[in-house]
Design a protein around this motif. Structure first.
Motif, short mmCIF file in Angstrom:
data_model
loop_
_atom_site.label_atom_id
_atom_site.label_comp_id
_atom_site.label_asym_id
_atom_site.label_seq_id
_atom_site.Cartn_x
_atom_site.Cartn_y
_atom_site.Cartn_z
N VAL A 21 -1.23 -24.35 19.04
CA VAL A 21 -1.00 -25.50 20.00
C VAL A 21 0.38 -25.65 20.27
N GLU A 22 0.85 -25.76 21.58
CA GLU A 22 2.38 -25.85 21.94
C GLU A 22 2.50 -27.03 22.77
N LEU A 23 3.12 -28.01 22.41
CA LEU A 23 3.54 -29.23 22.75
C LEU A 23 4.90 -29.17 23.48
N ARG A 24 4.77 -28.55 24.81
CA ARG A 24 6.04 -28.13 25.56
C ARG A 24 6.74 -29.02 26.26
N GLY A 25 5.85 -30.21 26.59
CA GLY A 25 6.52 -31.28 27.52
C GLY A 25 5.83 -32.70 27.28
N CYS A 26 5.56 -32.83 25.78
CA CYS A 26 4.82 -33.97 25.50
C CYS A 26 4.87 -34.31 24.10
N ASN A 27 4.53 -35.37 23.34
CA ASN A 27 4.52 -35.58 22.06
C ASN A 27 3.02 -36.53 21.87
N GLY A 38 -2.00 -41.65 21.65
CA GLY A 38 -1.97 -41.24 23.09
C GLY A 38 -0.82 -39.88 23.19
N VAL A 39 -0.91 -39.45 24.34
CA VAL A 39 -0.02 -38.40 24.77
C VAL A 39 1.02 -38.84 25.55
N PHE A 40 2.40 -38.62 25.28
CA PHE A 40 3.45 -39.11 26.01
C PHE A 40 4.39 -37.96 26.36
N SER A 41 5.23 -38.02 27.57
CA SER A 41 5.97 -37.10 28.04
C SER A 41 7.41 -37.25 27.25
N SER A 42 7.86 -35.86 27.53
CA SER A 42 9.22 -35.68 26.62
C SER A 42 9.93 -34.63 27.33
N ASP A 43 11.05 -34.48 27.17
CA ASP A 43 11.89 -33.61 28.00
C ASP A 43 11.39 -31.82 27.59
N GLY A 44 11.67 -31.05 28.43
CA GLY A 44 11.55 -29.73 28.00
C GLY A 44 10.70 -28.94 29.00
N ALA A 45 9.75 -29.72 29.76
CA ALA A 45 8.81 -28.68 30.39
C ALA A 45 9.43 -28.75 32.04
N THR A 46 9.76 -27.71 32.26
CA THR A 46 10.27 -27.32 33.59
C THR A 46 9.06 -26.90 34.72
N ASP A 47 8.06 -26.56 34.10
CA ASP A 47 7.07 -25.99 35.06
C ASP A 47 5.85 -26.78 35.31
N GLY A 48 6.21 -28.25 34.62
CA GLY A 48 4.90 -28.92 34.74
C GLY A 48 3.83 -28.62 33.55
N VAL A 49 3.89 -27.63 32.98
CA VAL A 49 2.93 -27.41 31.72
C VAL A 49 3.17 -28.13 30.73
N LEU A 50 2.33 -29.08 30.27
CA LEU A 50 2.89 -29.89 29.35
C LEU A 50 2.30 -29.55 27.79
N LEU A 51 1.30 -29.14 27.72
CA LEU A 51 0.66 -28.83 26.50
C LEU A 51 -0.22 -27.66 26.44
N VAL A 52 -0.25 -26.77 25.51
CA VAL A 52 -1.05 -25.56 25.74
C VAL A 52 -2.11 -25.41 24.64
N PRO A 273 -2.64 -16.04 26.96
CA PRO A 273 -4.21 -15.63 27.55
C PRO A 273 -5.22 -16.55 26.90
N LEU A 274 -6.24 -16.92 27.78
CA LEU A 274 -7.39 -17.59 27.13
C LEU A 274 -6.80 -18.85 26.48
N SER A 275 -6.26 -19.74 27.38
CA SER A 275 -5.85 -21.13 26.86
C SER A 275 -6.15 -22.08 27.89
N MET A 276 -6.13 -23.14 27.34
CA MET A 276 -6.49 -24.35 28.21
C MET A 276 -4.94 -25.27 28.17
N TYR A 277 -4.60 -25.90 29.30
CA TYR A 277 -3.24 -26.45 29.45
C TYR A 277 -3.34 -27.70 30.12
N LEU A 278 -2.49 -28.65 30.01
CA LEU A 278 -2.42 -29.96 30.62
C LEU A 278 -1.32 -29.73 31.62
#
Length: 547
Positions: A21-27, A38-52, A273-278
């Protein structure tokens, strides 16, 4: 957050990372006792993909059937239709929560152990809902779950624990009830590639294509395209599957969702591949530290309380259901004839009325919202002109299919005879054709109009009102409860929210709820019944906060 909760959170985050699991733009963070995690935003996501999240981590029916212990036991039952997709997930959650060395322990340990939905109400608390649709639905659901537990779950769990080498652990109905609540409060509908859900079909198709090419050369490819069943078309098809997605399932609900979830089959959006993302739906406005919410769908407060254990202030999707009990038709005069007429007219014995329709009682405010009513919005039912269509039919909030039902049930013997005569005149003596549903409605309207239907409608509303007050006391009593909650709420600094039973969305303030619950009664019985129904749901939720 206490040290134990902090330790659980750290174990969860390590477990998520270990499983890809990758927390790209959230904690994932603990807020307070009102909100839980809960899930909270953080810096780091530039493409809108927050969690994979890799799809192989999702708890789906496919995962259960592939499990080395549950799979062999459940596969035969599943293929024979004795258990369904949801049951497989409930069994998985129940089993893994009891196992001593479960690999899912870091995830399961952080999930809530108590819930705000009515399945967890005491008998006295459940009585607060008496008279609402929710009361009967909860009673039926609890009996159904108890029967399922007694008939299947206990025996299967005992077998599974023995296979796992555990001769000491025992399952209880509360364990199964917990698994049921975890599923309904956290499951998502996942749009999966068909080839992922049915890999054996994909493999068989690929083998068939390979054999065709070897046998026919280039002609095999031509045949493949013409048949319309090539492997690429199968892979592009989507199958919606319910399941839990660790990480994404910590998102709470909001009408204005900050994110949505998507599936990346090829890895083009996430690189996995074969992932679900926020995915953020308002990337530019998602500030660091802001909670990331998703939408659970357009649901009224009864449904929200039933499924998730919370209600919402000023819920625009709130509604009331009115219905004529099916079992009561057998006791009305000429019931068999009326049942046939109901079927011929495609009448509906219930209707859902949205909160937005209720400000003017029986009548909508179409003149204000739409400029002017369309004269042809409701057709002239009368073919003889003896009974003209009144103007109020253009404004009634009740669906025509429901009014048709009430007209038919309220008919007397003379009116039934007249309907029969009109229809016989219409179809002729040879009876070669059957009258359409519109023609039967026209004959019913010609015979009886709306006098009996409207009287029956008032009777249904009055009965509903009495049922509501019998179950949850008078409106004045409920108002006092809400005022107490409001006063208690104001004793907390900065309007700190009360602790609510639901661990998801335990953050709805009482102030606005009180404002709308103690406003002046509507001039119509219809609006009063809706308000009463809504208050019963609110009261059952709020009364427990005073304990």
């Amino acid at each position: 957050m206490g040290s134990s909760e902090e330790a659980k959170l750290q174990l969860l985050l390590e477990w998520l990372k270990l499983n890809g699991v990758e927390l790209r733009g959230c904690n994932i963070k603990y807020s307070d006792s009102n909100k839980g995690f809960g899930v909270f935003s953080s810096d780091g996501a530039t493409d809108g993909v927050l969690l994979v999240v890799p799809l192989n981590l999702a708890i789906t029916p496919m995962r259960v059937l592939q499990d080395p212990i549950l799979g062999p036991v459940c596969s035969a039952l599943y293929e024979e239709g004795e258990v369904d997709d949801r049951f497989l997930i409930l069994l998985f959650l129940t089993f893994e929560s009891i196992r001593k060395n479960s690999s899912w322990k870091p995830y399961l340990d952080i999930l809530p152990t108590s819930f705000g939905n009515p399945l967890w109400f005491s008998e006295d608390e459940l009585l607060e809902l008496k008279g609402t649709t929710l009361f009967k639905a909860t009673d039926l659901q609890k009996k159904s779950l108890q029967s399922l537990y007694d008939d299947k779950v206990k025996k299967l769990m005992k077998k599974l624990l023995i296979l796992d080498g555990d001769l000491e652990s025992e399952v209880s109905f509360r364990d199964f009830l917990w698994a049921n609540s975890i599923f309904w409060t956290r499951a998502l509908s996942i749009p999966l590639p068909r080839s992922y859900v049915f890999p054996q079909i994909q493999e068989e198709q690929q083998n068939h294509d390979s054999n065709s090419e070897l046998a026919n050369g280039d002609n095999g490819k031509k045949h493949e395209v013409e048949s319309g069943v090539d492997s690429s078309s199968i892979q592009e098809e989507t199958v919606w599957v319910e399941g839990l997605v660790p990480g994404i399932d910590f998102c709470n609900h909001d009408l204005k969702a900050a994110a949505t979830w998507e599936v990346d089959g090829t890895g083009s959006a996430t690189g996995v591949p074969l992932s679900m993302y926020l995915l953020s739906v308002e990337e530019a406005r998602l500030q660091s530290g802001k909670e990331i919410s998703i939408s659970y769908g357009n649901k009224g407060n009864e449904e929200l309380l039933y499924l998730y254990g919370f209600v919402m202030d000023n819920n625009p999707d709130d509604y009331i259901m009115l219905h004529y009990p099916a079992e009561a038709i057998k006791d009305v005069p000429f019931s068999e004839t009326k049942i046939q007429l109901l079927e011929a007219q495609k009448a509906e014995m219930r209707c859902l009325l949205s909160k937005t329709l209720l400000d003017h009682g029986f009548f909508s405010n179409k003149k204000e919202t739409n400029g002017k009513c369309k004269e042809n919005e409701v057709p002239n039912f009368s073919w003889s002109g003896q009974r003209k269509t009144p103007s109020y039919l253009n404004k009634l909030v009740f669906p025509e299919e429901f009014l048709t039902c009430l007209r038919t049930i309220a008919m007397g013997e003379d009116e039934i005879y007249k309907v029969t005569s009109l229809l016989q005149e219409l179809v002729g003596s040879d009876g070669e054709r059957q009258p359409s549903d519109i023609e039967v409605r026209a004959a019913t309207w010609e015979a009886c109009g709306d006098s009996g239907a409207l009287q029956l409608l008032f009777d249904l509303l009055n009965t509903r009102m009495m049922d509501l007050e019998e179950g949850s006391r008078t409106e004045d009593s409920d108002t006092q409860i809400l005022e107490k909650v409001y006063c208690y709420n104001n004793t907390h600094k900065e309007g700190k929210r009360l602790k609510q039973w639901g661990t998801k969305e335990g953050r709805n303030q009482s102030k606005q709820m009180v404002k709308h619950s103690i406003q002046a009664r509507s001039k119509t019985t219809h609006s009063a019944v809706f308000k009463r129904s809504r208050t019963c749901v609110t009261i059952s939720f709020k009364r427990m906060q005073l304990k």
